[in-house]
Design a protein around this motif. Structure first.
Motif, mmCIF file in Angstrom:
data_model
loop_
_atom_site.group_PDB
_atom_site.id
_atom_site.type_symbol
_atom_site.label_atom_id
_atom_site.label_comp_id
_atom_site.label_asym_id
_atom_site.label_seq_id
_atom_site.Cartn_x
_atom_site.Cartn_y
_atom_site.Cartn_z
ATOM 1 N N GLN A 90 8.807 -3.711 50.022
ATOM 2 C CA GLN A 90 9.969 -2.917 50.400
ATOM 3 C C GLN A 90 9.831 -2.318 51.801
ATOM 4 O OE1 GLN A 90 12.403 -3.152 48.163
ATOM 5 N NE2 GLN A 90 10.936 -4.315 46.924
ATOM 6 N N ALA A 91 8.693 -2.599 52.430
ATOM 7 C CA ALA A 91 8.447 -1.978 53.733
ATOM 8 C C ALA A 91 9.422 -2.489 54.792
ATOM 9 C CB ALA A 91 7.017 -2.255 54.179
ATOM 10 N N ASN A 92 9.840 -1.568 55.657
ATOM 11 C CA ASN A 92 10.763 -1.933 56.734
ATOM 12 C C ASN A 92 10.086 -2.789 57.787
ATOM 13 O OD1 ASN A 92 12.903 -0.496 55.632
ATOM 14 N ND2 ASN A 92 12.194 1.417 56.568
ATOM 15 N N GLN A 93 8.791 -2.623 57.832
ATOM 16 C CA GLN A 93 8.055 -3.373 58.847
ATOM 17 C C GLN A 93 7.174 -4.418 58.182
ATOM 18 O OE1 GLN A 93 6.248 -1.031 61.891
ATOM 19 N NE2 GLN A 93 8.056 0.280 62.131
ATOM 20 N N GLN A 94 7.177 -5.590 58.694
ATOM 21 C CA GLN A 94 6.366 -6.688 58.166
ATOM 22 C C GLN A 94 5.603 -7.335 59.326
ATOM 23 O OE1 GLN A 94 6.235 -7.746 54.848
ATOM 24 N NE2 GLN A 94 7.566 -6.045 54.228
ATOM 25 N N PRO A 95 4.639 -6.635 59.867
ATOM 26 C CA PRO A 95 3.908 -7.191 61.010
ATOM 27 C C PRO A 95 2.984 -8.338 60.594
ATOM 28 C CG PRO A 95 2.888 -5.161 60.307
ATOM 29 C CD PRO A 95 4.100 -5.328 59.450
ATOM 30 N N HIS A 96 2.804 -9.262 61.490
ATOM 31 C CA HIS A 96 1.886 -10.378 61.236
ATOM 32 C C HIS A 96 0.813 -10.486 62.301
ATOM 33 C CE1 HIS A 96 4.569 -11.507 58.063
ATOM 34 N NE2 HIS A 96 5.586 -11.675 58.905
ATOM 35 N N THR A 97 1.076 -9.812 63.429
ATOM 36 C CA THR A 97 0.071 -9.794 64.488
ATOM 37 C C THR A 97 -0.243 -8.348 64.845
ATOM 38 O OG1 THR A 97 1.691 -9.761 66.278
ATOM 39 C CG2 THR A 97 1.005 -11.932 65.470
ATOM 40 N N LEU A 111 -4.740 -1.532 56.818
ATOM 41 C CA LEU A 111 -3.650 -2.498 56.797
ATOM 42 C C LEU A 111 -4.234 -3.907 56.933
ATOM 43 C CD1 LEU A 111 -0.485 -2.788 56.962
ATOM 44 C CD2 LEU A 111 -0.757 -2.683 59.456
ATOM 45 N N VAL A 112 -3.712 -4.807 56.084
ATOM 46 C CA VAL A 112 -4.128 -6.215 56.183
ATOM 47 C C VAL A 112 -2.903 -7.035 56.566
ATOM 48 C CG1 VAL A 112 -5.082 -8.224 54.978
ATOM 49 C CG2 VAL A 112 -5.940 -5.915 54.460
ATOM 50 N N ILE A 113 -3.037 -7.759 57.657
ATOM 51 C CA ILE A 113 -1.944 -8.639 58.075
ATOM 52 C C ILE A 113 -2.520 -10.034 58.315
ATOM 53 C CG2 ILE A 113 -0.516 -6.818 59.091
ATOM 54 C CD1 ILE A 113 -1.669 -7.745 61.867
ATOM 55 N N GLY A 114 -1.658 -11.011 58.404
ATOM 56 C CA GLY A 114 -2.175 -12.364 58.664
ATOM 57 C C GLY A 114 -1.067 -13.398 58.679
ATOM 58 N N SER A 115 -1.493 -14.615 58.871
ATOM 59 C CA SER A 115 -0.517 -15.701 58.921
ATOM 60 C C SER A 115 -1.159 -16.996 58.426
ATOM 61 C CB SER A 115 -0.009 -15.890 60.355
ATOM 62 O OG SER A 115 -1.093 -16.172 61.216
ATOM 63 N N VAL A 116 -0.310 -17.832 57.881
ATOM 64 C CA VAL A 116 -0.749 -19.153 57.437
ATOM 65 C C VAL A 116 0.071 -20.169 58.230
ATOM 66 C CG1 VAL A 116 -0.955 -20.739 55.498
ATOM 67 C CG2 VAL A 116 -1.300 -18.270 55.141
ATOM 68 N N THR A 117 -0.598 -20.980 58.962
ATOM 69 C CA THR A 117 0.100 -21.958 59.801
ATOM 70 C C THR A 117 -0.265 -23.370 59.350
ATOM 71 O OG1 THR A 117 -0.299 -20.384 61.590
ATOM 72 C CG2 THR A 117 0.624 -22.535 62.193
ATOM 73 N N LYS A 150 -4.029 -23.394 58.872
ATOM 74 C CA LYS A 150 -4.805 -22.421 59.633
ATOM 75 C C LYS A 150 -4.433 -21.045 59.099
ATOM 76 C CE LYS A 150 -3.864 -21.014 63.903
ATOM 77 N NZ LYS A 150 -3.627 -21.078 65.358
ATOM 78 N N VAL A 151 -5.447 -20.312 58.718
ATOM 79 C CA VAL A 151 -5.199 -18.977 58.154
ATOM 80 C C VAL A 151 -5.826 -17.940 59.076
ATOM 81 C CG1 VAL A 151 -5.547 -17.439 56.193
ATOM 82 C CG2 VAL A 151 -5.144 -19.880 55.806
ATOM 83 N N ASN A 152 -5.019 -16.995 59.476
ATOM 84 C CA ASN A 152 -5.464 -15.908 60.324
ATOM 85 C C ASN A 152 -5.314 -14.594 59.554
ATOM 86 O OD1 ASN A 152 -5.990 -14.400 62.743
ATOM 87 N ND2 ASN A 152 -5.271 -16.221 63.863
ATOM 88 N N PHE A 153 -6.332 -13.770 59.605
ATOM 89 C CA PHE A 153 -6.163 -12.455 58.948
ATOM 90 C C PHE A 153 -6.795 -11.363 59.800
ATOM 91 C CE2 PHE A 153 -10.453 -11.804 57.491
ATOM 92 C CZ PHE A 153 -10.495 -10.470 57.087
#
Lengths: 295, 435
Positions: free
Chosen positions: B74-81, B98-104, B112-115
Motif C-alpha cells: 500500500q506504500a505510495n513509494q515503490q523505489p527500486h534503486t 529497507l530492502v529494494i531490488g530488481s529482477v532483470t 539478473k537479480v539486484n538487491f
C-alpha cells in the motif's frame, strides 16, 4: 559535809571519856601503893634496947621518916596536883584538839565551801569559756558566712560579668552569624538557582534518555561488556541534527542500533528556556547494553 | 517476550554549568525487546507470483521472529534503486531498514537479480545508507533459493547471526487413501516447506529422520518386511544402506556432530537402551543399561555426551550421559513429562516436549536456570527440531484435526504453520547449515 563533822565529833567525845576514866583509875593506884609502905615502916620499932644516940638517932630517924613521909605526901599531892594539872592540861589539850578539830571541820567546811565555790567558779568559768567558745564559733561561722557571702557575691559578680561577656559575645556571634546567614542565603540563592538548573537538566536528561530507551531495540546475542559512545547534536525544539559515533563498540550492529534509537527519538524532549536548552545542545551518550525493559 | 524489567541505574552527570555548551552526559543501558521494523519493497520486474523474491524474503524474515515486516503493497513509494529512496518517507512509515531490488530477465531464460539493504535511519559519514548491495544471475528455478539466500544475508547483516533460510527440513509424509494401504514418504524441503522432494517412498512406515552433520545423508527407521531397521540414505543420489537390524527395536538414530557415529535405540537385550554405532568400524557399544526404557538419543553440540529420554525416575525425563565416563545426570525437573530433547546449538538450552495439564507443548529449557518456556500453543505438539542457528524450532502439530508442521521462533514471538500438504506431515528434522 555533816558526815565529815560527825565523825571527828564522836571521836572527840570518846577520847574525852577515855581520858577521864584513865585519870580516875590512876588516882586509885596511887592510894594503894602508899599504904603498904607505911606498914613496912612500923615494923622495926618493936626493938627493946634503945640507946640515946640510938634514940637520938631513932628520933632523928623518925623525924626523918616523918619528914620523908611528909615529903612523900607532899610529893603525892604534888603528883596529884601534877596529875590534875596534867589532866587539866590533857583536857585543855583535848579541848584544844576538839577546837582544833572543830576548826579543822570548819576549815574543811570552809575549804569545801571554798572548793565548791571554786568549783562553781570553775564551772562558771568553763561555762563562760563555753559561751565564749560558742561566741567565738558563732563569730567564726558568721565570719565564714560573711566570707562565703562575699565569695558568693564575688562569684555572682563574676558570673554576671561572664554572662555579660557571653551575651556580648553571642550578640557579636549572632551578628556575625547574621552576616554569614545573609551571605549563605545569597549563596543559597545562587546555589538554589544552580541546583534548580541542575535538577531541571537532570530531569530533561532523564526524559531524553527515556525517549531514546523507548526506541532502542537491543540487538540479541550482544556481548555484555561492550559499549559505544555517541555525540548528539540537538537543535531547537529537540531536533536531532546529527549523531556521531565517537567510539565504536566494535560491533556495528550495536553501534547502528544505538544511533537509530537516537534519531528515532527525535525530536528529543528539551526545555523552552534558552539558557537551559543551551546545556542540552550537545549530549554525550554512552550505550552499554545491560538489559531490556518492557516494550 | 518481555524480559525482566530492571531499574535503570545509569549515571547522569552534569558538567560544569559555567561553561556554555558543555555536553550533557547520559548513559543508556536498557532498551526494548522488539522485532526490527523492516520494509521489503517488491522487486522491479517481478510479476511471478510463486517465486516473488520480495514475498519470500518477507516470509523468511517474519518466520524468524526478529523482524516486523511493514506492509509495502500500500506504500505510495515503490523505489527500486538507491537514488529513488526517500528515507524520510520510510522513517515515517516506521521502517528502520529497507530492502529494494530488481529482477532483470537475461537471454537464455536467466535473470539478473539486484538487491540493496538500506539503513533507513543512519547514514555513514559519506551520507550513504547502503548496508548491502549485491547482484546475482540465476535460472528461473533458482529465484526462490536466491531469495532465501538474500534473506540469510539480510538476517546476518542486521542481527549478526547466520540465517537459516537456505536450510532444509526432512519429514515423513503419510498419504492415506480409502481403499489402499497408506504411502509413506521421506521428504526433504526448503525450511519454509517449499520444493519438497522425496528421498524414499515406501508402503512401510518410516520414522525418525535424522540429518548427518554434513547435510548430505539422512538416517531413518523403516519397517520394511515388518521389521524395524535403521537406514542411511544419500539425499543427492538416493542410495541407501541398512546400518542396524537387530531383533526387536532399531530406532531413533542420531548422527554424531563429526558424522562418524550413530546413536540409536536397541532392545536386543530386552529393554530399549541407548547404543552408539561406529559408522566407520561398525562396532556397537551399549551406553545405558538397567530396567528403564531409554530412548530418543541426541548428541551434545561438542559430541562429548548424549542426552536421552528415560523413565528411570518414574516419569519420562531427560538425562545426560558422558561418553567418556558413562556418568549420567538428570537435566529436567520441571513437570512430570519431558521428552525428545535436543540441545540448542550453543548448548545453553534444551528444546523438548513438555507436558502441562495433560497437553503436550514444545518448550525450551534454559540449562543454567532450569526455566522452561513454552514455544507452542496447540497442546498436540510433537517432535521438536531446532534450527542450526537456534533461532527457530520446527515441530509436528495439528490444525483442524490435520497433522502439519509448525515453526516457532525460540524467543516465542512468532508461531507459524507451514503450508498444508496433501497428507499428514510427521517428525520434522531441521537440517544443519548447508553449503
Amino acid at each position: 559535809m555533816q558526815q565529815t563533822y560527825k565523825r571527828p565529833f564522836i571521836f572527840s567525845i570518846v577520847l574525852h571519856v577515855l581520858i577521864i576514866v584513865l585519870f580516875i583509875t590512876q588516882l586509885n593506884f596511887t592510894g594503894r601503893v602508899s599504904a603498904p609502905a607505911a606498914v613496912a615502916n612500923t615494923q622495926p620499932i618493936k626493938a627493946v634496947a634503945v640507946n640515946s644516940s640510938k634514940v637520938a638517932a631513932q628520933v632523928a630517924k623518925l623525924k626523918a621518916e616523918q619528914q620523908a613521909k611528909e615529903q612523900a605526901e607532899l610529893k603525892r599531892q604534888q603528883q596529884l596536883a601534877e596529875q590534875a594539872a596534867a589532866a587539866k592540861r590533857q583536857r585543855e589539850l583535848e579541848q584544844q584538839r576538839v577546837a582544833q578539830l572543830k576548826a579543822e571541820a570548819t576549815k574543811l567546811r570552809l575549804q569545801q565551801a571554798a572548793q565548791a565555790k571554786a568549783e562553781a567558779q570553775k564551772l562558771a568559768k568553763i561555762k563562760a569559756q563555753q559561751v565564749a567558745e560558742q561566741k567565738r564559733l558563732s563569730d567564726l561561722a558568721k565570719q565564714q558566712q560573711a566570707v562565703k557571702q562575699k565569695q558568693q557575691q564575688e562569684a555572682e559578680l563574676a558570673l554576671q560579668q561572664k554572662q555579660l561577656a557571653e551575651q556580648q559575645r553571642k550578640a557579636a556571634e549572632e551578628d556575625n552569624l547574621l552576616q554569614q546567614q545573609l551571605a549563605a542565603e545569597q549563596q543559597q540563592l545562587d546555589h538554589d538557582k544552580l541546583q534548580a538548573q541542575q535538577a531541571a537538566l537532570a530531569k530533561y536528561g532523564d526524559m531524553i534518555r527515556n525517549a531514546i530507551q523507548q526506541q532502542w531495540i537491543v540487538p540479541e546475542n550482544m556481548a555484555k561488556d561492550i559499549a559505544c559512545r555517541l555525540l548528539i547534536q540537538v537543535g531547537p525544539g529537540g531536533v536531532v541534527l546529527d549523531v556521531k559515533l565517537v567510539q565504536s563498540s566494535g560491533n556495528p550492529i550495536l553501534d547502528r542500533s544505538a544511533m537509530a534509537a537516537v534519531r528515532k527519538a527525535s525530536p528529543l524532549p528539551v526545555p523552552t528556556d534558552e539558557s537551559l536548552f543551551n546545556e542540552l545542545r550537545e549530549i554525550n551518550l554512552l550505550v552499554r547494553p545491560e538489559g531490556i525493559t518492557g516494550g | 517476550m518481555l524480559k525482566t524489567v530492571k531499574l535503570f541505574v545509569g549515571l547522569l552527570l552534569i558538567c560544569c554549568l559555567q561553561t556554555s555548551y558543555a555536553a550533557l552526559q547520559l548513559e543508556l543501558t536498557q532498551g526494548i525487546d522488539r522485532a526490527i521494523p523492516i520494509a521489503v519493497v517488491a522487486f522491479a520486474g517481478q510479476n511471478d507470483e510463486s517465486n516473488n523474491i520480495a514475498d519470500i524474503i518477507q516470509a523468511d524474515l517474519k518466520y524468524s521472529g526478529r523482524f516486523k515486516l511493514l506492509d509495502t503493497q500500500q506504500a505510495n513509494q515503490q523505489p527500486h534503486t538507491v537514488a529513488e529512496v526517500n528515507y524520510g518517507y520510510w522513517r515515517n512509515q516506521g521502517a528502520d531498514n529497507l530492502v529494494i531490488g530488481s529482477v532483470t530477465p537475461l537471454t537464455g531464460g536467466r535473470f539478473k537479480v539486484n538487491f540493496v539493504l538500506l539503513d533507513a535511519i543512519n547514514a555513514d559519514p559519506a551520507g550513504q545508507h547502503v548496508l548491502l548491495q549485491q547482484e546475482f544471475t540465476t535460472e528461473r528455478e533458482g529465484l526462490r533459493r536466491l531469495a532465501h539466500h538474500i534473506s540469510d544475508l539480510i538476517y546476518q547483516k542486521l542481527t549478526g547471526v547466520r540465517g537459516v533460510f537456505s536450510t532444509k527440513i526432512a519429514y515423513v509424509l503419510v498419504k492415506r487413501w480409502p481403499n489402499r494401504a497408506p504411502e509413506y514418504r521421506l521428504e526433504v524441503a526448503d525450511m519454509d516447506g517449499y520444493n519438497p522432494r522425496s528421498v524414499l517412498v515406501s508402503n512401510s512406515p518410516i520414522m525418525s529422520p535424522a540429518w548427518a552433520a554434513d547435510g548430505r545423508q539422512i538416517a531413518y527407521v523403516s519397517f520394511e518386511n515388518r521389521r524395524s531397521g535403521i537406514y542411511i540414505s544419500d539425499i543427492a543420489t538416493g542410495s541407501r544402506r541398512l546400518v542396524s537390524s537387530f531383533p526387536g527395536i532399531n530406532g531413533a538414530p542420531a548422527f554424531s556432530p563429526n558424522g562418524r557415529q550413530l546413536a540409536m535405540v536397541l532392545s536386543k537385550e530386552d529393554k530399549p537402551k541407548i547404543y552408539v554405532k561406529d559408522l566407520v568400524g561398525g562396532g556397537v557399544r551399549q551406553l545405558t543399561d538397567g530396567w528403564s526404557i531409554d530412548t530418543e538419543p541426541r548428541w551434545s553440540p561438542d559430541g562429548n555426551a548424549i542426552i536421552f529420554t528415560s523413565d528411570r525416575g518414574g516419569s519420562p525425563q531427560i538425562y545426560r550421559t558422558e561418553l567418556a565416563t558413562g556418568s549420567t545426570t538428570r537435566l529436567t525437573y520441571n513437570g512430570s513429562y519431558n521428552a525428545r530433547a535436543s540441545y540448542t546449538p550453543d548448548g545453553n538450552g534444551l528444546a523438548m516436549i513438555h507436558r502441562e495439564d495433560g497437553q503436550y507443548y514444545i518448550a525450551l529449557q534454559d540449562i543454567t536456570s532450569g526455566r522452561v518456556t513454552l514455544l507452542s500453543t496447540t497442546g498436540y505438539d510433537q517432535s521438536p527440531s531446532i534450527a542450526p542457528n537456534g533461532s527457530m524450532v520446527i515441530y509436528a502439530t495439528q490444525a483442524g484435526g490435520r497433522p502439519m508442521l509448525g515453526i516457532s521462533s525460540t524467543d516465542g514471538r512468532v508461531k507459524i504453520r507451514l503450508p498444508a500438504r496433501d497428507g499428514d506431515v510427521q517428525e520434522p528434522a531441521w537440517s544443519p547449515f548447508l553449503g
